[in-house]
Each structure stands twice: as C-alpha cells, then as structure tokens.
Design an enzyme around this catalytic site. Structure first.
Site, mmCIF file in Angstrom:
data_model
loop_
_atom_site.group_PDB
_atom_site.id
_atom_site.type_symbol
_atom_site.label_atom_id
_atom_site.label_comp_id
_atom_site.label_asym_id
_atom_site.label_seq_id
_atom_site.Cartn_x
_atom_site.Cartn_y
_atom_site.Cartn_z
ATOM 1 N N ALA A 138 2.460 8.520 11.010
ATOM 2 C CA ALA A 138 0.747 8.662 10.891
ATOM 3 C C ALA A 138 0.560 9.846 11.585
ATOM 4 O O ALA A 138 -0.562 10.007 11.640
ATOM 5 C CB ALA A 138 0.208 7.432 11.857
ATOM 6 N N ASP A 172 12.659 7.315 10.484
ATOM 7 C CA ASP A 172 11.271 7.627 11.458
ATOM 8 C C ASP A 172 11.330 6.574 12.411
ATOM 9 O O ASP A 172 10.456 6.735 13.334
ATOM 10 C CB ASP A 172 10.297 7.779 10.596
ATOM 11 C CG ASP A 172 9.229 8.315 11.629
ATOM 12 O OD1 ASP A 172 9.204 9.333 12.208
ATOM 13 O OD2 ASP A 172 7.906 7.496 11.157
ATOM 14 N N HIS A 174 9.163 8.561 14.811
ATOM 15 C CA HIS A 174 8.103 7.612 14.467
ATOM 16 C C HIS A 174 6.892 8.554 14.353
ATOM 17 O O HIS A 174 5.863 8.303 14.909
ATOM 18 C CB HIS A 174 7.840 6.821 15.571
ATOM 19 C CG HIS A 174 7.215 5.629 14.953
ATOM 20 N ND1 HIS A 174 7.550 4.187 15.503
ATOM 21 C CD2 HIS A 174 6.560 5.444 13.812
ATOM 22 C CE1 HIS A 174 6.726 3.369 14.578
ATOM 23 N NE2 HIS A 174 6.113 4.131 13.809
ATOM 24 N N ILE A 175 6.980 9.582 13.409
ATOM 25 C CA ILE A 175 5.727 10.168 13.190
ATOM 26 C C ILE A 175 5.000 9.960 11.781
ATOM 27 O O ILE A 175 4.243 10.899 11.391
ATOM 28 C CB ILE A 175 6.060 11.889 13.418
ATOM 29 C CG1 ILE A 175 7.145 12.144 12.405
ATOM 30 C CG2 ILE A 175 6.693 12.319 14.543
ATOM 31 C CD1 ILE A 175 7.453 13.787 12.193
ATOM 32 N N ARG A 191 0.821 -1.171 0.115
ATOM 33 C CA ARG A 191 0.036 -0.057 0.119
ATOM 34 C C ARG A 191 0.931 1.141 -0.264
ATOM 35 O O ARG A 191 0.646 2.165 -0.775
ATOM 36 C CB ARG A 191 -0.873 0.157 1.194
ATOM 37 C CG ARG A 191 -2.062 -1.268 1.151
ATOM 38 C CD ARG A 191 -2.881 -0.860 2.553
ATOM 39 N NE ARG A 191 -3.800 -1.875 2.366
ATOM 40 C CZ ARG A 191 -3.808 -3.245 3.131
ATOM 41 N NH1 ARG A 191 -2.571 -3.512 3.584
ATOM 42 N NH2 ARG A 191 -4.671 -4.076 2.932
ATOM 43 N N ILE A 192 1.700 1.362 0.791
ATOM 44 C CA ILE A 192 2.679 2.483 0.925
ATOM 45 C C ILE A 192 3.736 2.622 -0.115
ATOM 46 O O ILE A 192 3.802 3.636 -0.722
ATOM 47 C CB ILE A 192 3.325 2.719 2.546
ATOM 48 C CG1 ILE A 192 2.004 2.640 3.571
ATOM 49 C CG2 ILE A 192 4.333 3.719 2.482
ATOM 50 C CD1 ILE A 192 2.695 2.779 4.852
ATOM 51 N N GLU A 207 12.476 2.177 20.792
ATOM 52 C CA GLU A 207 12.051 3.248 20.710
ATOM 53 C C GLU A 207 11.587 3.698 22.035
ATOM 54 O O GLU A 207 10.558 2.868 22.671
ATOM 55 C CB GLU A 207 10.761 3.400 19.822
ATOM 56 C CG GLU A 207 11.345 3.142 18.210
ATOM 57 C CD GLU A 207 10.102 3.357 17.275
ATOM 58 O OE1 GLU A 207 8.886 3.432 17.617
ATOM 59 O OE2 GLU A 207 10.436 3.180 15.720
ATOM 60 N N ALA A 239 9.262 2.452 7.771
ATOM 61 C CA ALA A 239 8.439 1.066 8.064
ATOM 62 C C ALA A 239 8.735 0.553 9.399
ATOM 63 O O ALA A 239 7.678 0.933 10.228
ATOM 64 C CB ALA A 239 8.913 0.053 6.961
ATOM 65 N N ARG A 240 9.636 0.034 9.705
ATOM 66 C CA ARG A 240 9.858 -0.658 11.026
ATOM 67 C C ARG A 240 11.522 -0.623 11.438
ATOM 68 O O ARG A 240 12.316 -0.874 10.434
ATOM 69 C CB ARG A 240 9.355 -2.008 11.195
ATOM 70 C CG ARG A 240 7.883 -2.095 11.315
ATOM 71 C CD ARG A 240 7.589 -1.727 12.567
ATOM 72 N NE ARG A 240 5.964 -1.672 13.096
ATOM 73 C CZ ARG A 240 5.173 -0.483 12.801
ATOM 74 N NH1 ARG A 240 5.727 0.780 12.449
ATOM 75 N NH2 ARG A 240 3.933 -0.698 12.982
#
Length: 531
Positions: free
Chosen positions: A286, A257, A283-284, A151-152, A262, A232-233
């Site tokens: 979203a 990100d 981690h922004i 999707r991304i 974290e 992603a991760r």
C-alpha cells in the site's frame, strides 16, 4: 459533537477533512499502550487506527460510547471483530483505496522474478557485465493462476491478460458469471489449479480456511519451475515448505511482500530470504503516495458518514453483499425495522420463530441485511441495551429466536414486499410491508387484512366487527379526548365480517382512553404502538 480518536499516522488529506467537519472533534494518541488506550477510549464515538494499534476485547469493553472502529487499510488482523460485534461497534476498512497499489506491486514482483531485475541491478552496480547470468522468461503465453478473485485479484487478472497470459482462478466464493465477465477460467478444485499454473499469485485474506493452504502437499502438485507471488497475507504459504520447494528446484522463484511474522524472524525465513530466487519487499503493497492519500480520505469519510447515519460503506461485521450502496438500501432497511417493531408490539407471548419472506428484485438479493434490520426492530422495544445492525443477530440468538428466510425474485401485488410471520408461545401473526415511490414505507398486510398504513409515530390498531358506526364512535371519542387523527386506514376480510383499523394519531392515547375504546360494543381489541 462526535469525538474521534486517531491512534496511528493519518495522511494530511484525512486530517483536513476532520478539521473541516463542524460536528467532529478529533484527538491524536499515537501508538498508545493497551493500558493507556483503555483509560482513554471510553470518551470517544469512533477510533481510526492502522496496523500498529491492537483493538482487543478488553479495549472494546472499555469503549462504552464507541460506535465505529475504522481501519485505514485492508487488513483487520489487529481488530477483534467478534468482540466489536458483541459490543455493537461497526468495524470498517478501506479495501478499495490501496488495491491498485497492491496490484501494481504484484505485477512488479512478477516481472522482477521473470527478468532477475534485482540481481541484475546489483551486478551492474558492482561493475559487472555478465548478461548470460540473467536469462529470463516471458509472461506472454504463460498460465497465471490467481487465488482469490476479489478486488485485487480481479485487477491483477485483467492486467496480466494484457501481457498475453492465460488466466485462471481458484475462488470458491466467486460465480462463473463473474469469472466469465473477467475472461478468466474458474477452476473448481485447488489440485487441478496447482497442476496447471506457471505463475501463482495469492490475493485472499488470512482466515482459518486459508491459513497454511499452500504447504508441502500443494507444492508437490505444482509444475516444476513454478513462480509464486504473495502480496496478500503471511501465513497462507507455509514458509518452511516454501524453502524446501525452492531447494528442490520445484519452485523457480518467489516474490514476497508479506510474512508470517513481521519483521520476518526465524531460521527458516532468514534462509528463505537469503536465496537469490527470492525477491522480497517489506510489506509495501500500500506504500504509494496516492494510496496513502486515498486511504486517509476514505477512512475519514466512512467514519463520519457512519456516525451521522448517512452510509455504512465497507463495514465488515454487517451482512451487506459486496458492492451494495447502503443509501439505496436504507429505505428498505427502515421498512424492515418498522415491520419488526410492529410485530413485537402487537404479538402476545415470547417470540420463538420468525419466518421472513422477501419478494421482488430489490429485496430478494438483500435478505441478510434486511433480516438484521427486522431483528433490530423486534428487539429494540424490549431491551434496555443498545440494539443496532451489528449486534441484533447476536442478541436474537441469545434469546433463542430462530429465523428462516425465503426469497422470490418477483412479487405478486407489489414490485417489492417484505413479509414477516412471527410465531410466539401464544399466537402467530403476519405483517407485510412495501415501499411507495421507492422511499415511503407502508404496512400492506396485517394478519389476514389488506391495508395501506403509514408505520410512523403513535398509532392505534383496532379489531372490530364490520358494522356501521364504528368510525363515528371511535372518531368522536378520540376528538372528545383531544386526540387528533392524522390518518385512518381500514381493511376487512369480508362484508359484515371482521375489520381492522390502523389509526395514526398526533399524540399518544392514555390508558384511560384505551379502556374507553375497548368498552365500545363493536371493538374487540385495541393496541397502541409507537413506530
């Protein structure tokens, strides 16, 4: 009344939907301890969470009523999906709701790296005017490598083409047709992919397969001066190897990100973040107002629809192909479940093997979910525990039932048909079903007999010699016993040979009535089923 527990912040738009639902009551227990959650969750039908609340195996064991666990967001690292599956709990996330926000952050980090935007901004604010320090590069004409064309990744690919970039992708699970539709070149080998890319952006989940997939060996294969973005991760890129590649000037810039831990901690990551070639965000991906609104609305809609049995969007522990609308597949799921239930109620002995065949363009690509529905039908009549689409395969494995699937894009006599051959310790039986008018399930094959029967309610299935008077004798007996016949369908192998009757009745027949039917001279076998 469905009870839903919310364990993290949820946007007002989502709360408004919960408050408007007449059949839902919700409670907020913000960031509970594991002990508190275990004490509380047993009273709830669903839980909605974010990343701050771990849903572990002990939590699911305590959640005796739980049917749905909804994650407001994409990542499922905090949910033990295997434990949820064993308990029959649907686990769902909201991958579409914040995908655009992640796409735009990815491109933002790419541009920030190219033009040194964070450093240039800080320089001007300090009163400096040193334009020569911030000589950048253009995206146009560069080669972009996308790891993960989901999707991304697919949205990043199409937007970067607008910058004039040449886009290629590495994704072992994407077809050539999908890549061609996106005007993306699909590269089969990661090594070839790494050698060609000027920019690499990562859009794959963190799995055992992808953990540490970019390490020292992979950096050595890359072009000198490559730039890398990871929204992603954490854990997909080995952070120490990335630091070494930056120090060796193999990598010209990094946009991050996400991190292995974290907030990021440890000597290597702190050294990495201190470098001027690194643009880092907390981690922004979203974190836009629109994404948070959409996530809240979507997770609430999905959870309520799942509880009501209306839809199963974005359930990750069900084998639905991506993009399939459960509502369009639901009639076939019901048909498959009816076939499975009929098999279990008809067959003698313990089922050892199921051979399932899907014929037709509607059922052929959906073999996995339809097989799960069939297994649910097989197991529900014999198990006291709840059987659902989530745990049916697991329960079948526990009972040693082997399943094979065969698929054909076209059917001979029906546009779509599902066939199930069950092999037990005593016999083999074949049952086939189809949909009429795309929504009405019918049994069209019972062993060697072609019929057209409605798999609903109580029904009698008779095997008899094909001689005159059978219908009269059976109908009279049932009428005398106050049993009304709703529908009677027959099939025979040949004239004067053997016949089968599928008789829908309004009320179940007692054991004494079944014995009377068996005593009729033409009748060879009588079974009563409930569908």
């Amino acid at each position: 009344m469905f009870r839903i527990l919310i364990t993290d912040d949820l946007g007002r738009a989502g709360l408004n939907l919960l408050e408007a639902a007449a059949d839902v009551k919700h409670d907020l227990l913000k960031l509970p301890t594991p002990e508190k959650l275990m004490q509380t969750i047993g009273d709830y039908d669903a839980v909605i969470t974010r990343s701050g609340t771990p849903l572990t195996a002990p939590i699911f064991e305590a959640a005796k009523k739980l049917k749905v666990a909804g994650r407001a967001g994409v990542g499922l690292d905090n949910i033990d999906i295997e434990a949820a599956t064993r308990r029959g709990v649907l686990v769902m996330n909201t991958p579409e709701a914040n995908s655009l926000a992640a796409v735009e952050l990815t491109i933002g980090l790419m541009l920030a790296l190219c033009r040194h935007i964070p450093r240039a901004d800080a320089s001007v604010k300090k009163g400096e005017w040193t334009r020569s320090k911030f000589m950048g590069v253009q995206l146009s004409g560069k080669s972009l490598g996308v790891i993960g064309l989901g999707r991304i990744g697919s949205k990043v690919a199409t937007r970067c083409q607008a910058f004039g970039m040449k886009v290629m992708a590495y994704d072992p699970y994407i077809t050539e047709e999908t890549a061609e539709r996106l005007h993306v070149r699909l590269v089969g080998a990661l090594e070839e992919f790494l050698r060609e890319a000027d920019f690499i952006t990562i859009h794959t989940p963190l799995t055992e397969e992808t953990r540490g997939m970019i390490g020292a060996k992979e950096f050595a294969l890359m072009k000198d001066g490559v730039r890398i973005i990871n929204c992603a991760r954490g854990g997909i890129i080995e952070e120490k190897a990335l630091l070494d590649a930056l120090s060796a000037k193999k990598v010209a810039g990094v946009g991050l990100d996400v991190y292995l831990k974290e907030p990021p901690k440890g000597e290597s990551i702190q050294q990495l973040l201190s470098r001027e070639e690194v643009v880092a965000t907390p981690h922004i991906g979203a974190n836009t107002w629109e994404a948070q609104r959409d996530v809240a609305v979507q997770v609430v809609q999905q959870v309520i629809e799942a509880l009501r049995g209306e839809n199963l969007r974005n359930v990750v522990n069900l084998p639905f192909p991506e993009g399939v609308d459960y509502r369009s597949l639901a009639p076939y799921m019901e048909l498959a479940e009816k076939i499975g239930s009929l098999q279990m109620q008809m067959i003698l002995g313990r089922i050892r093997r199921l051979e399932v065949e899907f014929r037709g363009e509607d059922v052929e690509p959906n073999g996995k979910p339809l097989t799960v529905a069939l297994l649910k039908g097989i197991l529900s009549p014999i198990l006291s525990e709840d059987v659902n689409y989530v745990n049916a395969s697991h329960l079948a494995d526990q009972r040693g039932i082997q399943v094979t699937q065969t698929r054909h894009p076209a059917a001979q006599d029906y546009s779509n048909v599902i066939l199930c051959r069950a092999v037990s310790t005593r016999e083999t039986r074949l049952i086939g079903g189809a949909l009429f008018l795309h929504k009405i399930p019918r049994i069209v094959l019972l062993d060697d007999y072609r019929i057209d029967a409605l798999p609903s309610g109580p029904a009698l299935i008779l095997s008899n010699r094909d001689i005159p008077g059978v219908i009269g004798k059976v109908g009279t007996l049932l009428g005398d016993r106050g049993i009304n016949i709703a529908e009677w369908q027959m099939g025979r192998n040949e004239r004067g040979g053997m016949a089968v009757s599928f008789i829908n009745i309004d009320t179940p027949a007692s054991e004494s009535v079944l014995q009377e039917l068996r005593a009729l001279s033409p009748i060879l076998e009588v079974r009563q089923v409930k569908l």
